[in-house]
Design a protein around this motif. Structure first.
Motif, PDB file in Angstrom:
ATOM      1  N   LYS A  63       0.839  -1.202   0.000  1.00 16.03           N
ATOM      2  CA  LYS A  63       0.000   0.000   0.000  1.00 16.03           C
ATOM      3  C   LYS A  63       0.875   1.253   0.000  1.00 16.03           C
ATOM      4  O   LYS A  63       1.859   1.314   0.749  1.00 16.03           O
ATOM      5  CB  LYS A  63      -0.856  -0.020   1.264  1.00 16.03           C
ATOM      6  CG  LYS A  63      -1.948   1.025   1.298  1.00 16.03           C
ATOM      7  CD  LYS A  63      -2.768   0.838   2.566  1.00 16.03           C
ATOM      8  CE  LYS A  63      -3.515   2.072   2.944  1.00 16.03           C
ATOM      9  NZ  LYS A  63      -4.406   2.575   1.919  1.00 16.03           N
ATOM     10  N   ASP A  64       0.530   2.202  -0.812  1.00 17.86           N
ATOM     11  CA  ASP A  64       1.101   3.562  -0.840  1.00 17.86           C
ATOM     12  C   ASP A  64       2.596   3.657  -1.158  1.00 17.86           C
ATOM     13  O   ASP A  64       3.002   4.451  -1.989  1.00 17.86           O
ATOM     14  CB  ASP A  64       0.868   4.304   0.488  1.00 17.86           C
ATOM     15  CG  ASP A  64      -0.616   4.480   0.772  1.00 17.86           C
ATOM     16  OD1 ASP A  64      -1.398   4.372  -0.184  1.00 17.86           O
ATOM     17  OD2 ASP A  64      -0.985   4.688   1.952  1.00 17.86           O
ATOM     18  N   VAL A  65       3.390   2.899  -0.435  1.00 14.68           N
ATOM     19  CA  VAL A  65       4.851   3.017  -0.612  1.00 14.68           C
ATOM     20  C   VAL A  65       5.364   1.755  -1.312  1.00 14.68           C
ATOM     21  O   VAL A  65       5.226   0.653  -0.784  1.00 14.68           O
ATOM     22  CB  VAL A  65       5.549   3.196   0.761  1.00 14.68           C
ATOM     23  CG1 VAL A  65       7.050   3.271   0.602  1.00 14.68           C
ATOM     24  CG2 VAL A  65       5.005   4.438   1.466  1.00 14.68           C
ATOM     25  N   PRO A  66       5.931   1.916  -2.525  1.00 15.38           N
ATOM     26  CA  PRO A  66       6.415   0.728  -3.241  1.00 15.38           C
ATOM     27  C   PRO A  66       7.730   0.217  -2.620  1.00 15.38           C
ATOM     28  O   PRO A  66       8.127   0.682  -1.564  1.00 15.38           O
ATOM     29  CB  PRO A  66       6.630   1.241  -4.663  1.00 15.38           C
ATOM     30  CG  PRO A  66       6.888   2.693  -4.502  1.00 15.38           C
ATOM     31  CD  PRO A  66       6.161   3.147  -3.257  1.00 15.38           C
ATOM     32  N   GLY A  67       8.390  -0.682  -3.292  1.00  7.63           N
ATOM     33  CA  GLY A  67       9.683  -1.167  -2.781  1.00  7.63           C
ATOM     34  C   GLY A  67       9.920  -2.634  -3.086  1.00  7.63           C
ATOM     35  O   GLY A  67      11.062  -3.095  -3.087  1.00  7.63           O
ATOM     36  N   LEU A  68       8.837  -3.381  -3.378  1.00  9.84           N
ATOM     37  CA  LEU A  68       9.024  -4.801  -3.672  1.00  9.84           C
ATOM     38  C   LEU A  68       9.689  -4.958  -5.044  1.00  9.84           C
ATOM     39  O   LEU A  68       9.314  -4.267  -5.998  1.00  9.84           O
ATOM     40  CB  LEU A  68       7.670  -5.520  -3.639  1.00  9.84           C
ATOM     41  CG  LEU A  68       7.690  -7.038  -3.884  1.00  9.84           C
ATOM     42  CD1 LEU A  68       8.502  -7.781  -2.827  1.00  9.84           C
ATOM     43  CD2 LEU A  68       6.262  -7.597  -3.929  1.00  9.84           C
ATOM     44  N   VAL A  82      12.772  -6.287  -0.679  1.00  9.02           N
ATOM     45  CA  VAL A  82      12.174  -4.958  -0.547  1.00  9.02           C
ATOM     46  C   VAL A  82      13.318  -3.962  -0.386  1.00  9.02           C
ATOM     47  O   VAL A  82      14.207  -4.155   0.457  1.00  9.02           O
ATOM     48  CB  VAL A  82      11.203  -4.872   0.656  1.00  9.02           C
ATOM     49  CG1 VAL A  82      10.628  -3.468   0.781  1.00  9.02           C
ATOM     50  CG2 VAL A  82      10.072  -5.892   0.507  1.00  9.02           C
ATOM     51  N   VAL A  83      13.302  -2.933  -1.235  1.00  9.41           N
ATOM     52  CA  VAL A  83      14.348  -1.901  -1.185  1.00  9.41           C
ATOM     53  C   VAL A  83      13.728  -0.572  -0.743  1.00  9.41           C
ATOM     54  O   VAL A  83      12.520  -0.368  -0.860  1.00  9.41           O
ATOM     55  CB  VAL A  83      15.038  -1.724  -2.563  1.00  9.41           C
ATOM     56  CG1 VAL A  83      15.763  -2.999  -2.971  1.00  9.41           C
ATOM     57  CG2 VAL A  83      14.037  -1.304  -3.641  1.00  9.41           C
ATOM     58  N   PHE A  84      14.591   0.300  -0.234  1.00  8.87           N
ATOM     59  CA  PHE A  84      14.156   1.628   0.202  1.00  8.87           C
ATOM     60  C   PHE A  84      13.879   2.497  -1.028  1.00  8.87           C
ATOM     61  O   PHE A  84      14.676   2.536  -1.952  1.00  8.87           O
ATOM     62  CB  PHE A  84      15.272   2.248   1.051  1.00  8.87           C
ATOM     63  CG  PHE A  84      14.885   3.502   1.762  1.00  8.87           C
ATOM     64  CD1 PHE A  84      14.263   3.444   3.003  1.00  8.87           C
ATOM     65  CD2 PHE A  84      15.137   4.744   1.207  1.00  8.87           C
ATOM     66  CE1 PHE A  84      13.897   4.601   3.668  1.00  8.87           C
ATOM     67  CE2 PHE A  84      14.776   5.909   1.863  1.00  8.87           C
ATOM     68  CZ  PHE A  84      14.155   5.836   3.102  1.00  8.87           C
ATOM     69  N   THR A  85      12.742   3.159  -1.061  1.00 14.52           N
ATOM     70  CA  THR A  85      12.406   4.042  -2.190  1.00 14.52           C
ATOM     71  C   THR A  85      12.227   5.473  -1.654  1.00 14.52           C
ATOM     72  O   THR A  85      12.016   5.649  -0.445  1.00 14.52           O
ATOM     73  CB  THR A  85      11.081   3.610  -2.861  1.00 14.52           C
ATOM     74  OG1 THR A  85      10.043   3.668  -1.879  1.00 14.52           O
ATOM     75  CG2 THR A  85      11.152   2.216  -3.447  1.00 14.52           C
TER      76      THR A  85
END
Ligand SMILES: O=C(O)CCC(=O)C(=O)O
Ligand SMILES: [Fe+2]
Length: 331
Positions: free
Chosen positions: A215-220, A263-266
């Motif tokens: 949700k809302d914040v990507p990163g996968l 999962v990375v920091f975006t």
């Protein structure tokens, strides 16, 4: 507008009438990517939003309060604090920049609700329904895979034949671990501190399949089969991401691919916490993991990079214990 992606997006609308077409799409996606999106599935947008709201309410509690619900001993339900886990338990130095709370299936024998935080207890019935509805969606996927794998059929109540070989090994009401519902939070923070640390290190999932919502914040991110290329898995609102776990790869002798993902920091996480909800499946307790009686899987056992081949012959619960314990960071 949904983002464009090469990852298959499979529509479950009109499921019963379109089952054969959907089954083929799912099977192809599992072989080519090991990960796909399902849209128009049976879990409602309001259930998903409520899951995220409850997750937020819990993770916003003070650290000491959350730690009162930590997993202890062999208990699989409860809280794992920030930096408490390494998704890539083989290679990762620094633990994941995330915290999580796991729910066991909602049965009297496994769910000691007196240990649950009040935030969840007040909505226990809704969380129970959410967990059971996620399970029902997983069972639809198992049905499609059982058909495509041409697994042995069973007698239906009406006297006909059904093919639900995989589903029959993942019954919600049977003892131990068919599904763990997991709320996760990846806290926001400044890029300088967090951009090089794993939010979730590269790994394949332990079990048979995983359902996931972001949700809302990507990163996968997903590693493409047989390449070193990582691609983003963008957020498609309310879509359920399905990925194959290592156990199903071994059971299918490599035909169904369990993809590495991380999962990375975006930049979005600089200002907003990232939340995800996962539902992790593995066969019922006591079931020996072995190759499936499918005429379409390869004859030879594959070498799997992230899953020890000696799990064939272990029971599913021994295997969960084995991998799960490895991933936890010791205090
Ligand atoms: O948070 C996510 O999007 C994925 C996390 C994940 O891969 C996992 O928990 O196994
Ligand atoms: Fe994962």
């Amino acid at each position: 507008m949904n983002p464009s992606t090469i990852i298959p997006v499979i529509d479950f609308n009109d499921f019963d009438a379109r089952k054969d077409v959907i089954a083929q799409e799912v099977f192809e996606a599992c072989k080519k990517f090991g990960l796909f999106y399902v849209i128009n599935h049976s879990v409602s947008p309001s259930q998903i939003s409520q899951g995220f709201e409850l997750s937020k309410a819990f993770f916003e509690l003070p650290e000491e309060k959350k730690c009162e619900y930590s997993k202890v001993g062999k208990r699989l339900e409860g809280y794992v604090k920030l930096y408490g886990q390494k998704s890539d338990y083989r290679k990762q130095d620094k633990p994941d920049h995330k915290e999580l709370y796991d729910f066991m299936p909602f049965r009297e024998d496994t769910n000691p609700s007196h240990l649950m935080p009040i935030t969840f207890l007040e909505h226990k019935k809704d969380i129970e329904t959410f967990s059971k509805d996620l399970h029902a969606l997983a069972l639809q996927i198992f049905k499609l895979l059982s058909i495509e794998l041409k697994l042995p059929t069973q007698k239906a109540k009406d006297g006909g034949e059904i093919n639900d070989w995989l589903g029959q090994r993942h019954r919600y009401d049977k003892p131990n671990n068919p599904g763990i519902l997991r709320f996760q939070r990846y806290p926001s923070g400044d890029a300088a501190t967090h951009k090089d640390e794993p939010q979730a290190g590269a790994h394949t999932d332990f079990g048979t399949i995983t359902l996931l919502f972001q949700k809302d914040v990507p990163g996968l991110e997903l590693k493409l089969v047989d390449t070193d290329e990582w691609i983003p898995v963008p957020i498609i609102e309310n879509a359920c991401i399905v990925n194959i776990g290592g156990m199903l790869t071994l059971m299918s002798y490599g035909l169904l691919h369990s993809p590495f993902h991380r999962v990375v920091f975006t930049p979005e996480q600089e200002i907003k916490d990232r939340y995800s909800i996962g539902y992790f499946l593995q066969p019922e307790s006591g079931i020996k993991i072995s190759n499936m009686p499918s005429p379409v899987i390869p004859k030879e056992q594959p070498i799997c990079e992230d899953v020890p081949n000696d799990i064939l012959g272990m029971t599913s619960d021994d295997y969960l214990e084995y991998r799960y314990r490895k991933s936890l960071v010791k205090d």
